[in-house]
Design an enzyme around this catalytic site. Sequence first.
Site, PDB file in Angstrom:
ATOM      1  N   ARG A 165      -9.404   0.063   4.307  1.00 47.12           N
ATOM      2  CA  ARG A 165      -9.139   0.362   2.899  1.00 47.12           C
ATOM      3  C   ARG A 165      -9.844  -0.601   1.961  1.00 47.12           C
ATOM      4  O   ARG A 165     -10.060  -0.271   0.782  1.00 47.12           O
ATOM      5  CB  ARG A 165      -7.632   0.341   2.626  1.00 47.12           C
ATOM      6  CG  ARG A 165      -6.870   1.414   3.372  1.00 47.12           C
ATOM      7  CD  ARG A 165      -5.419   1.502   2.923  1.00 47.12           C
ATOM      8  NE  ARG A 165      -5.284   2.208   1.664  1.00 47.12           N
ATOM      9  CZ  ARG A 165      -4.496   3.271   1.474  1.00 47.12           C
ATOM     10  NH1 ARG A 165      -3.783   3.766   2.466  1.00 47.12           N
ATOM     11  NH2 ARG A 165      -4.427   3.840   0.294  1.00 47.12           N
ATOM     12  N   TYR A 181     -12.899  -4.046  -2.972  1.00 49.86           N
ATOM     13  CA  TYR A 181     -14.044  -3.672  -3.819  1.00 49.86           C
ATOM     14  C   TYR A 181     -15.057  -4.798  -3.987  1.00 49.86           C
ATOM     15  O   TYR A 181     -16.257  -4.573  -3.889  1.00 49.86           O
ATOM     16  CB  TYR A 181     -13.594  -3.168  -5.204  1.00 49.86           C
ATOM     17  CG  TYR A 181     -14.759  -2.642  -6.039  1.00 49.86           C
ATOM     18  CD1 TYR A 181     -15.318  -1.394  -5.762  1.00 49.86           C
ATOM     19  CD2 TYR A 181     -15.325  -3.400  -7.044  1.00 49.86           C
ATOM     20  CE1 TYR A 181     -16.401  -0.922  -6.482  1.00 49.86           C
ATOM     21  CE2 TYR A 181     -16.408  -2.942  -7.777  1.00 49.86           C
ATOM     22  CZ  TYR A 181     -16.940  -1.706  -7.481  1.00 49.86           C
ATOM     23  OH  TYR A 181     -18.026  -1.244  -8.203  1.00 49.86           O
ATOM     24  N   ILE A 184       4.877  -4.250  10.486  1.00 48.54           N
ATOM     25  CA  ILE A 184       5.138  -3.807   9.114  1.00 48.54           C
ATOM     26  C   ILE A 184       4.754  -2.338   9.103  1.00 48.54           C
ATOM     27  O   ILE A 184       3.584  -1.983   9.224  1.00 48.54           O
ATOM     28  CB  ILE A 184       4.373  -4.636   8.078  1.00 48.54           C
ATOM     29  CG1 ILE A 184       4.903  -6.085   8.112  1.00 48.54           C
ATOM     30  CG2 ILE A 184       4.533  -4.051   6.681  1.00 48.54           C
ATOM     31  CD1 ILE A 184       4.182  -7.036   7.177  1.00 48.54           C
ATOM     32  N   THR A 191       0.827  -1.205   0.000  1.00 45.82           N
ATOM     33  CA  THR A 191       0.000   0.000   0.000  1.00 45.82           C
ATOM     34  C   THR A 191       0.864   1.259   0.000  1.00 45.82           C
ATOM     35  O   THR A 191       0.645   2.182  -0.793  1.00 45.82           O
ATOM     36  CB  THR A 191      -0.919   0.013   1.226  1.00 45.82           C
ATOM     37  OG1 THR A 191      -1.731  -1.148   1.215  1.00 45.82           O
ATOM     38  CG2 THR A 191      -1.805   1.246   1.229  1.00 45.82           C
ATOM     39  N   THR A 192       1.854   1.292   0.903  1.00 45.28           N
ATOM     40  CA  THR A 192       2.726   2.456   1.004  1.00 45.28           C
ATOM     41  C   THR A 192       3.572   2.624  -0.250  1.00 45.28           C
ATOM     42  O   THR A 192       3.994   3.730  -0.583  1.00 45.28           O
ATOM     43  CB  THR A 192       3.632   2.335   2.253  1.00 45.28           C
ATOM     44  OG1 THR A 192       2.819   2.024   3.376  1.00 45.28           O
ATOM     45  CG2 THR A 192       4.388   3.627   2.530  1.00 45.28           C
ATOM     46  N   LYS A 241      -0.371  -9.502   8.444  1.00 39.40           N
ATOM     47  CA  LYS A 241      -0.249  -8.100   8.834  1.00 39.40           C
ATOM     48  C   LYS A 241      -1.646  -7.658   9.231  1.00 39.40           C
ATOM     49  O   LYS A 241      -2.520  -7.489   8.375  1.00 39.40           O
ATOM     50  CB  LYS A 241       0.289  -7.247   7.690  1.00 39.40           C
ATOM     51  CG  LYS A 241       0.336  -5.748   8.010  1.00 39.40           C
ATOM     52  CD  LYS A 241       0.769  -4.915   6.815  1.00 39.40           C
ATOM     53  CE  LYS A 241       0.722  -3.424   7.148  1.00 39.40           C
ATOM     54  NZ  LYS A 241       1.103  -2.571   5.986  1.00 39.40           N
ATOM     55  N   TYR A 255      -2.777  -9.880   4.465  1.00 39.35           N
ATOM     56  CA  TYR A 255      -2.816  -8.459   4.825  1.00 39.35           C
ATOM     57  C   TYR A 255      -4.265  -8.066   5.018  1.00 39.35           C
ATOM     58  O   TYR A 255      -5.049  -8.034   4.068  1.00 39.35           O
ATOM     59  CB  TYR A 255      -2.149  -7.631   3.723  1.00 39.35           C
ATOM     60  CG  TYR A 255      -2.109  -6.133   3.952  1.00 39.35           C
ATOM     61  CD1 TYR A 255      -2.333  -5.558   5.199  1.00 39.35           C
ATOM     62  CD2 TYR A 255      -1.823  -5.273   2.896  1.00 39.35           C
ATOM     63  CE1 TYR A 255      -2.286  -4.200   5.389  1.00 39.35           C
ATOM     64  CE2 TYR A 255      -1.768  -3.902   3.066  1.00 39.35           C
ATOM     65  CZ  TYR A 255      -2.004  -3.370   4.307  1.00 39.35           C
ATOM     66  OH  TYR A 255      -1.960  -2.003   4.500  1.00 39.35           O
TER      67      TYR A 255
END
Length: 318
Positions: free
Chosen positions: A142, A111, A207, A48-49, A165, A137
Amino acid sequence: MKQTIFTGSGVALVTPMNPDLSVNYEMLGQLIDFHLENKTDAIVIAGTTGEASTLTDQEHLQVIEYTVKRVNHRIPVIAGTGSNNTAHAIELSQEAERLGADALLVVTPYYNKCSQKGLFLHFQAIAQSVSLPIVLYNVPSRTSVNILPITYYKLSEIPNIVAVKEASGNFSQIAKILSLCGDRLDVYSGNDDQITSALALGAKGVISVLANLVPQDTHDICQSYFDGNPEQSDNLQLYYLELIENLFSDVNPIPVKHALNAMGFEVGPCRLPLCSMDETAAERLLGSLYRYGLMEEKKAGSVTVRRPQEALLWRRNH
């Protein structure tokens, strides 16, 4: 017992961009070297980052390949290969394995809002397509999908699903996961403001977004705890709380890239639809960097990363 990929601080690394928004590999190399020199325990690339959702498949795999070669087996490289399309996630995962990644980070399919059965089948299909260890994850804020503890339990029975995570922020859920899964599933905190609390429950580390700025200290939050000094671990966690809050004052990774640019790491902008920070939030972030000694001046690019004891003393005196 399954093999642990790493203990301590895994940085969720940004993907630096040139002014034309192409990937800046020279800066990516400098960032990797910075983390290798400052005790980061693992590198998570194209998560993501790392703006994976805005990278083309070619860029995505090139970034993974570059990172694997630059790190050269010194610490684990965990490649983000998640997708809301199971077939696409399988393709990325297989390519990351071919390129030499040590493990995969696979986010819940966003989604689609699939059922718990759909989550299980999605992760099972990916796991069966590769031999690499997989870190699930879970970031419901999100993706609008949460992996329930019972689903973790079923997934933990798959041999190469070894960790998660957990970024739900739900400590009751983390406790239930650890209770149900035991040593079949390692847990990493996905929230920088909750590292020590997760460690106290039995997590293996974090993380981290914060580690982009202060890798040594983020490592030390974990290592101090493992070394039997939870007070120092707690002090560091609390010390960085203001900075962590400012790093999430806008959508990640907008603030962390803004901070790195201010510190002299030319990581460039984010790609649309992520845009520049609100001016008020940006000023608060820069003020925070200055107070933490990460900028010599508010407009300067000089970096001073203080050691924990020096940083704590500096904070008390300012």
